[in-house]
Design an enzyme around this catalytic site. Structure first.
Site, PDB file in Angstrom:
ATOM      1  CD  GLU A 126      -2.845   1.319   2.343  1.00 38.07           C
ATOM      2  OE1 GLU A 126      -2.716   0.536   3.292  1.00 38.07           O
ATOM      3  OE2 GLU A 126      -3.690   2.204   2.297  1.00 38.07           O
ATOM      4  N   GLY A 265       3.586   2.830  10.632  1.00 41.57           N
ATOM      5  CA  GLY A 265       3.297   2.037  11.824  1.00 41.57           C
ATOM      6  C   GLY A 265       3.125   0.562  11.522  1.00 41.57           C
ATOM      7  CB  ALA A 266       1.214  -1.814  11.532  1.00 42.41           C
ATOM      8  CG  MET A 267       0.370  -3.074   4.912  1.00 41.51           C
ATOM      9  SD  MET A 267      -0.653  -1.654   4.426  1.00 41.51           S
ATOM     10  CE  MET A 267      -1.906  -2.490   3.474  1.00 41.51           C
ATOM     11  CD  GLU A 268      -4.621  -1.843   5.865  1.00 43.96           C
ATOM     12  OE1 GLU A 268      -3.641  -1.395   6.472  1.00 43.96           O
ATOM     13  OE2 GLU A 268      -5.300  -1.161   5.077  1.00 43.96           O
ATOM     14  CG  ASN A 269       0.146  -6.683   4.192  1.00 45.01           C
ATOM     15  OD1 ASN A 269       0.030  -5.834   3.335  1.00 45.01           O
ATOM     16  ND2 ASN A 269       1.104  -6.672   5.101  1.00 45.01           N
ATOM     17  CD  GLU A 302      -2.371  -1.584  10.731  1.00 43.03           C
ATOM     18  OE1 GLU A 302      -2.937  -1.805   9.649  1.00 43.03           O
ATOM     19  OE2 GLU A 302      -1.946  -0.455  11.056  1.00 43.03           O
ATOM     20  CG  HIS A 305      -7.255  -1.483   8.273  1.00 38.29           C
ATOM     21  ND1 HIS A 305      -8.103  -0.573   7.700  1.00 38.29           N
ATOM     22  CD2 HIS A 305      -6.119  -0.795   8.591  1.00 38.29           C
ATOM     23  CE1 HIS A 305      -7.500   0.620   7.680  1.00 38.29           C
ATOM     24  NE2 HIS A 305      -6.309   0.514   8.225  1.00 38.29           N
ATOM     25  CD  GLU A 324      -5.861   3.666   6.749  1.00 40.16           C
ATOM     26  OE1 GLU A 324      -5.955   3.551   7.992  1.00 40.16           O
ATOM     27  OE2 GLU A 324      -5.312   2.787   6.037  1.00 40.16           O
TER      28      GLU A 324
HETATM   29  N1  ARG Z   1      -2.868   1.079   5.758  1.00 35.36           N
HETATM   30  C1  ARG Z   1      -1.786   1.310   6.668  1.00 35.36           C
HETATM   31  C2  ARG Z   1      -2.440   1.684   7.986  1.00 35.36           C
HETATM   32  O1  ARG Z   1      -3.208   1.108   8.530  1.00 35.36           O
HETATM   33  C3  ARG Z   1      -0.852   2.366   6.249  1.00 35.36           C
HETATM   34  C4  ARG Z   1      -0.201   2.181   4.935  1.00 35.36           C
HETATM   35  C5  ARG Z   1       0.530   3.404   4.571  1.00 35.36           C
HETATM   36  N2  ARG Z   1       1.287   3.221   3.394  1.00 35.36           N
HETATM   37  C6  ARG Z   1       2.184   4.115   3.013  1.00 35.36           C
HETATM   38  N3  ARG Z   1       2.911   3.863   1.968  1.00 35.36           N
HETATM   39  N4  ARG Z   1       2.397   5.193   3.682  1.00 35.36           N
HETATM   40  O2  ARG Z   1      -2.451   2.666   8.541  1.00 35.36           O
HETATM   41 ZN    ZN Z   2      -5.007   2.078   8.676  1.00 36.77          ZN
END
Ligand code: ARG
Ligand code: ZN
Length: 898
Positions: A126, A265-269, A302, A305, A324
């Site tokens: 993302e 911070g983190a990513m919700e894959n 996450e 999400h 978000e």
């Molecule tokens: N979706 C992620 C979150 O929960 C953030 C991803 C942000 N990606 C980026 N390239 N800045 O917050």
């Molecule tokens: Zn998010």
């Protein structure tokens, strides 16, 4: 390298993709120097697409190896490769397209796409990272089912991807091969893989419907002692989403993996969340109370999400706040519920207010300035050059406020009904913010016949922070109070370039108010058929009036209770009225707010005096108000710590005609020390009364005590009390947790005397040098310290542990200095700005996304005092003129200079 040509993308230009890609098979031959990726897509032309529509795929930093359609190599005249795209022509209506490409994970310092960190492989897709892994339709409205094959040397024993593990074997060449299958269609930004040498902690839980699911948290070998809190938080998040929203985990397995090099911070894959290690690893010795709270909230975020983001995703990136804003609102509520659990009613209300205060402080420090500057944008932007620049406080935090207002307007049960309707309509789809509001509106119109959310939608369309002016009149003859609310929102950011005659429409503002009599007692308010202490006024036009009867004298208004809307309130309280609210308001949020307004007035007048060269004096009435809060036995420690915290320089700057950070810093410091001197006995008492002996617990009550105790310590130290240094040294040497050691060390290096502070700092590094997250704290403490100048910051950058390549380390030192060291950064000689320019350019060569974040430090340069404005502008121009600038940084600096 030449500078990227900036291209602006507009929301109004959205076009559906002409093809469906229902299935994707990916096979990776993982190797750090060159990884080969074979991507086989099932491609179906949509019924309404033209028969000659090309299949246009995105790609970046990829080497194209081969292209085949239905098993046959594609003739050279049937495809065309340009810098960032690959177009295939003359495809059959249903085809199997196979693309083989290579990427270079070890050389990837952008941390987008596939990269190596600590010798292991990770991905971040993302928003637009998947195109750095393979050629693909890299947009969120193309949703596919993925089957993923990973092959790697035995040095990478753990091989993870989304969904369920379906096969695992050893290959004749000695490598391992695994296959993963994700049963849910998803956009490619939710793809993930992890490969490496990792350990994990796991647990199995039964979901509400009785399915067993496996929850796992992966980390570097040795860090498994630090993942208990994260795993427990994950279980709490799973339970909370079941009870509060009726949403269950839809997978058999859910994994969280910690990585040290991560852009955010983190990513919700889907099923495989990848986290900055800072939001996973914790134990009492190395993590602070704030770290524990941050982990619980990001784990929740996450996890939530999975429904708000993954099951229902975004049609295009302009809709980012759809997932978000909503998910931040959900994580805020999760944290509030966790903090308030097992408490009696009054304590729970205070705990919730503390969480609300913390969230509003963040909003005002980060989002209000953004909304008043060159990057101002609606929570649903209309255009962008680089989407990576729009993961902003506006999309996230103001987005969450816009969701919260809908919650306030519909009530808890109504909001839940709206959420249920949203999932009923859109599960499995890629949708827009409008779709969300429409689902909520379907409930609102049933609750409020004749009304709708048409005006409310302006919150999605317009940028800027509205100002609500309040007028209060009392008529003694009729015993009637008339409240008049008027709203105004000036054009900001891109809106300033709108055609002449552009007028902003009013907002639908839920405005919660209370009225107090002159003794501080709450007056009952009759409103919409009920009598309550708080009335929720719905302002939907420019000006409206409300009447309250049966009131004998002009009351004191308690306004925007619980921060019911993200607006600025204009009302001319006297200091005495604010002191009354600060001592008596029954709404804990508004009570806090009154004290903050008093402190703001006090500091701004001290800053004025400083600028005029006058001697500084604190107002005795202000000191009295602070004494009253500090010694009020009805207030718990966590709340008092917030009530007594002086407003941040960022918030104060928003109230200055011409911003002068050094003057603000001096004024704040003076007041901190003056309070320490005049309330020395009371602070000492608070320090003694709020010790937390025994085993460490990050729970809100002991954490609140530490917050108050350490606030007291900082005032006593700032006042230069000799006894204070002894207390700080003692606390530092005997601290049983990181919160107390950091607080003591910070007080010592900022206000201490003699050799102890610097010796402690050196010993701290020696003790923790192998723990990256603690070393970050060590850098951050110094970067923001009062004595730190540009020269000190440069010296620190020479430390062997410093590197710009690790975002956490860059944030700890460079960002801390540029964003949080008012004296060093804003020195009138301009050296802070030159340092900033240098670091933006150095980072840009490695990691454009991080560079662009640092670039934003000078956003609001035009509102500073002239002596600072000029060198700030020069630094911005220097960056803008640099050859080879990324489009990320280019967008930021060119907007700032427009
Ligand atoms: N979706 C992620 C979150 O929960 C953030 C991803 C942000 N990606 C980026 N390239 N800045 O917050
Ligand atoms: Zn998010």
């Amino acid at each position: 390298m030449r500078t990227d040509t900036p291209v602006t993308v507009y929301r109004k230009d959205y076009q559906p993709y002409p093809y469906d890609i229902p299935h994707v098979a990916l096979a990776f031959d993982l190797a750090p120097e060159a990884t080969e990726v074979r991507c086989v897509m099932q491609v179906q032309r949509k019924a309404d697409a033209s028969a000659d529509a090309a299949l246009v795929l995105d790609g970046e930093d990829l080497e194209l190896v081969s292209v085949a359609v239905d098993g046959q190599p594609l003739a050279a005249d049937r495809y065309h490769q340009s810098e960032h795209s690959l177009a295939l022509y003359g495809l059959p209506a249903d085809a199997s397209v196979e693309i083989v490409s290579r990427c270079k994970p070890a050389a990837n310092s952008t941390l987008m796409g596939l990269y190596v960190s600590g010798g292991n492989f990770f991905t971040q897709c993302e928003a637009e990272g998947f195109r750095r892994i393979t050629w693909f339709a890299d947009r969120p409205d193309v949703m596919s089912r993925y089957r993923v094959t990973l092959r790697a040397e035995p040095a990478y024993p753990v091989l993870l991807s989304n969904g369920n593990l379906v096969a695992s074997r050893q290959l004749p060449d000695g490598r391992n091969e695994v296959e993963w299958e994700d049963p849910f269609p998803k956009p490619c930004y939710l793809f993930a893989l992890v490969a490496g040498n990792l350990t994990h902690r796991e647990t199995t839980v039964k979901t509400a419907s009785g399915r067993d699911v496996l929850l796992q948290v992966y980390s570097d070998p040795g860090a498994e002692t630090k993942t208990e809190w994260a795993l427990d938080s994950l279980v709490r998040a799973l339970r909370w989403d079941e009870t509060r929203f009726g949403l269950e985990l839809d997978l058999d397995r859910f994994m969280v993996v910690a990585v040290h090099d991560f852009n955010m911070g983190a990513m919700e894959n889907k099923g495989l969340n990848i986290f900055n290690a800072a939001y996973v690893l914790a134990d009492a010795e190395t993590a602070t109370d704030a770290n524990y709270e941050g982990i619980e909230s990001v784990i929740g975020h996450e996890y939530f999400h999975n429904w708000t983001g993954n099951r229902v995703t975004c049609r295009d990136w302009f809709q980012l706040s759809l997932k978000e804003g909503l998910t931040v609102f959900r994580d805020q509520e999760f944290s509030a519920d966790m903090m308030a659990q097992d408490m009696d009613e009054a304590a729970a209300a205070s705990a919730r207010a503390v969480k609300r205060i913390d969230d509003v402080v963040t909003l005002r420090a980060a989002q209000f300035p953004e909304d008043a500057g060159p990057m101002a944008h609606p929570i649903r932007p209309d255009s962008y050059q680089e989407i990576g620049n729009f993961y902003t406080a506006t999309v996230y935090e103001k987005g969450a406020e816009v969701i919260r207002m809908q919650h306030t307007l519909l009530g808890e049960a109504g909001f839940r009904a709206g959420m249920d309707e949203y999932f009923r309509r859109h599960d499995g789809q890629a949708v827009t913010c409008d779709d969300f509001v429409a689902a909520m509106e379907s409930v609102y119109v049933r609750q409020h016949p004749g009304r709708d959310l048409a005006v409310f939608r302006n919150w999605y369309r317009q940028a800027g922070t509205p100002r609500v002016t309040v007028k209060l009149e009392h008529d003694a003859a009729t015993r009637r109070v008339t409240v008049t609310l008027s709203q105004d929102c000036q054009p900001v950011g891109v809106e300033k370039k709108a055609p002449a005659g552009f007028v902003k429409a009013p907002y639908h503002i839920p405005f919660a108010i209370g009225l107090l009599d002159r003794e501080g007692r709450a007056l009952p308010l009759r409103h919409e058929g009920a009598e309550r202490e708080t009335a929720l006024l719905e302002l939907t036009t420019q000006t409206q009036q409300w009447h309250f009867d049966g009131i004998d004298a002009l009351p004191v208004p308690s306004l925007l209770r619980d921060f019911s809307a993200p607006v600025i309130v204009d009302y001319d309280w006297t200091d005495a009225e604010l002191a009354l609210l600060s001592a008596h308001d029954s709404n804990p949020f508004a009570r806090w707010e009154a004290g903050q307004e008093l402190a703001t007035r006090q500091i701004l007048s001290l800053a004025d005096a400083r600028q005029a060269g006058r001697t500084l004096h604190a107002d005795p009435a202000f000191i009295d108000a602070w004494r009253a809060l500090l010694t009020d036995p009805s207030l718990d420690a966590a709340y008092r710590a917030r009530a007594l915290a002086l407003p941040s320089e960022k918030t104060l700057a928003e109230r200055m005609q011409a911003v002068d950070p050094p003057a603000l810093a001096v004024a704040r410091d003076f007041l901190r020390a003056e309070l320490g001197r005049q309330l020395a006995a009371e602070f000492r008492q608070a320090f003694d009364d709020n010790q937390t002996p025994g085993e460490y617990s990050p729970a809100p009550v002991p954490a609140g005590k530490r917050a108050l105790k350490n606030l007291a310590l900082s005032h006593l130290m700032a006042a230069g009390e000799h006894e204070a240094q002894r207390l700080a040294e003692q606390q530092y040497e005997h601290a049983g947790n990181m919160t107390d050691s950091m607080a003591a060390l910070s007080a010592l290096i900022n206000y201490g005397q003699g050799e102890f502070p610097q010796q402690a700092l050196a010993a701290f590094y020696d003790k923790w040098q192998d723990n990256a997250l603690v070393v970050d704290k060590w850098f951050a403490l110094q970067a923001a310290a009062r004595y730190t100048t540009v020269q000190t910051a440069r010296e620190l950058m020479k430390h062997p542990a410093f590197t710009l390549r690790n975002p956490n380390r860059a944030r700890a030192l460079v960002f801390q200095f540029c964003l949080n060291n008012a004296r060093g950064m804003h020195h009138p000689d301009g050296t802070g700005y030159a340092f900033w320019a240098e670091q933006v350019l150095a980072l840009d060569a490695l990691n454009p996304e991080i560079a662009a974040r640092l670039a934003r430090a000078l956003d609001n340069w035009s509102r500073f005092v002239p002596a600072l404005r000029t060198p700030m502008q020069a630094a911005l121009q220097q960056v803008r003129g640099h050859e080879g600038l990324s489009r990320n940084v280019q967008e930021i600096v060119s907007k700032a200079l427009e």
